[in-house]
Scaffold this motif. Structure first.
Motif, PDB file in Angstrom:
ATOM      1  N   VAL A  11       0.848  -1.195   0.000  1.00 53.94           N
ATOM      2  CA  VAL A  11       0.000   0.000   0.000  1.00 53.94           C
ATOM      3  C   VAL A  11       0.879   1.239   0.000  1.00 53.94           C
ATOM      4  O   VAL A  11       1.702   1.420   0.905  1.00 53.94           O
TER       5      VAL A  11
ATOM      6  N   LEU B  76      -7.783   3.663   1.375  1.00 53.07           N
ATOM      7  CA  LEU B  76      -6.731   2.708   1.031  1.00 53.07           C
ATOM      8  C   LEU B  76      -6.856   1.444   1.873  1.00 53.07           C
ATOM      9  O   LEU B  76      -6.751   0.322   1.358  1.00 53.07           O
TER      10      LEU B  76
ATOM     11  N   PHE C 129      -1.628  -0.922  -3.986  1.00 55.23           N
ATOM     12  CA  PHE C 129      -2.784  -0.049  -3.821  1.00 55.23           C
ATOM     13  C   PHE C 129      -2.265   1.375  -3.663  1.00 55.23           C
ATOM     14  O   PHE C 129      -1.291   1.611  -2.938  1.00 55.23           O
ATOM     15  N   GLY C 130      -2.910   2.331  -4.325  1.00 50.51           N
ATOM     16  CA  GLY C 130      -2.480   3.717  -4.198  1.00 50.51           C
ATOM     17  C   GLY C 130      -3.505   4.672  -4.761  1.00 50.51           C
ATOM     18  O   GLY C 130      -4.465   4.262  -5.437  1.00 50.51           O
ATOM     19  N   ASN C 131      -3.313   5.941  -4.485  1.00 53.18           N
ATOM     20  CA  ASN C 131      -4.216   6.985  -4.966  1.00 53.18           C
ATOM     21  C   ASN C 131      -4.350   6.903  -6.480  1.00 53.18           C
ATOM     22  O   ASN C 131      -3.362   6.871  -7.211  1.00 53.18           O
TER      23      ASN C 131
ATOM     24  N   VAL D  52      -7.134   3.654  -6.001  1.00 48.76           N
ATOM     25  CA  VAL D  52      -8.161   3.995  -5.013  1.00 48.76           C
ATOM     26  C   VAL D  52      -8.613   5.438  -5.229  1.00 48.76           C
ATOM     27  O   VAL D  52      -7.809   6.374  -5.150  1.00 48.76           O
TER      28      VAL D  52
END
Length: 212
Positions: free
Chosen positions: A30, A40, A130-132, A157
Motif C-alpha cells: 500500500v 486505502l 494499492f495507491g491513490n 483507489v
C-alpha cells in the motif's frame, strides 16, 4: 472544447488505471497517502478477506494530522492505514508497517528491503499494489524501474468522491491528475520510473489466475 476533452480522455486512459487484472499474489503493498488512509485500508482489506494475499505491507512516513484536534499524538500514513486495516479485521501479524518513506521511490525501495528480510516474503514474486488513483501508472512505473523482478498488479483507489472518467470536472482531482501527468517524462529521464505495458500485466495476471 472537443480537442481539450479528447486530450483529457487520453490522459485518463494512460494515467488513471482503476484496476489491472488481478490474481492471487504473495503480498499487498500500500502506497501511503494521508488524505485517503481509510479508503486505502478499506480497499486492501476487501481483497485480503477475499484471499488475494496473506500479508499487507503498508508504506508511508509522512505525518498525518491528528484525527481528534485534542490529540497530540502524531501518526504516519502507514501507522494510520494499519490501524484502519485492523479495524477491518486484518490481523496485526499480517500487517507490516514501513513508516520512513516520504516519496514513491522510497516506498518501493524500503518495501523491497522489508521483503528481502522477512522470512515469509523473501521469496515473493508477485504483489498487488494499492495507491491513490491519480498516480496509478506512476506507481507501476516506479515498481518496474526500482523492483523489476517483482510482478506487480495494481488497484487505484479513488478518494475524490467523483467518477474517474470525469476527473477534469472536479477541481482538486483535475489539478492532482495534471500534476501527476506532467511528472512522467522528467521522471523517466531521471531513471526513477520506467514505462509499463498494462496489457502485458493483464495477460500475465490472467495466466496466473488460470494456473491457480
Amino acid at each position: 472544447m472537443s480537442n481539450i476533452i479528447q486530450e483529457f480522455n487520453k490522459i485518463s486512459r494512460y494515467l488513471l488505471i482503476e484496476k489491472t487484472e488481478l490474481a492471487r499474489a504473495d503480498a499487498a503493498m500500500v502506497f501511503g497517502n494521508k488524505t485517503i488512509c481509510r479508503s486505502l485500508a478499506n480497499e486492501a482489506a476487501n481483497y485480503f478477506h477475499l484471499g488475494y494475499f496473506p500479508y499487507i505491507v503498508v508504506s508511508g512516513g509522512v505525518h498525518c494530522d491528528p484525527e481528534d484536534p485534542l490529540e497530540h499524538s502524531i501518526e504516519t500514513e502507514a501507522e494510520r492505514i494499519a490501524k484502519f486495516l485492523q479495524a477491518r479485521g486484518v490481523p496485526s501479524e499480517r500487517i507490516i508497517v514501513e513508516n520512513h518513506a516520504t516519496n514513491t521511490q522510497q516506498n518501493v525501495l524500503n518495501c523491497k528491503d522489508i521483503f528481502n528480510q522477512h522470512s515469509s516474503l523473501n521469496k515473493a514474486e508477485s504483489i498487488i499494489s494499492f495507491g491513490n488513483i491519480k498516480a496509478s501508472r506512476r506507481f507501476l512505473m516506479t515498481l518496474k524501474a526500482q523492483w523489476p523482478e517483482m510482478f506487480a498488479m495494481h488497484v487505484g483507489v479513488n478518494g475524490y468522491g467523483h467518477p474517474v472518467q470525469n476527473w477534469y470536472e472536479h477541481d482538486v482531482f483535475k489539478r492532482a491528475t495534471l500534476d501527476q501527468y506532467q511528472r512522467i517524462e522528467p521522471y523517466i529521464k531521471r531513471g526513477w520510473i520506467a514505462e509499463v505495458d498494462i496489457e502485458d500485466i493483464n495477460r500475465q495476471a490472467r495466466l496466473m489466475m488460470k494456473n491457480n
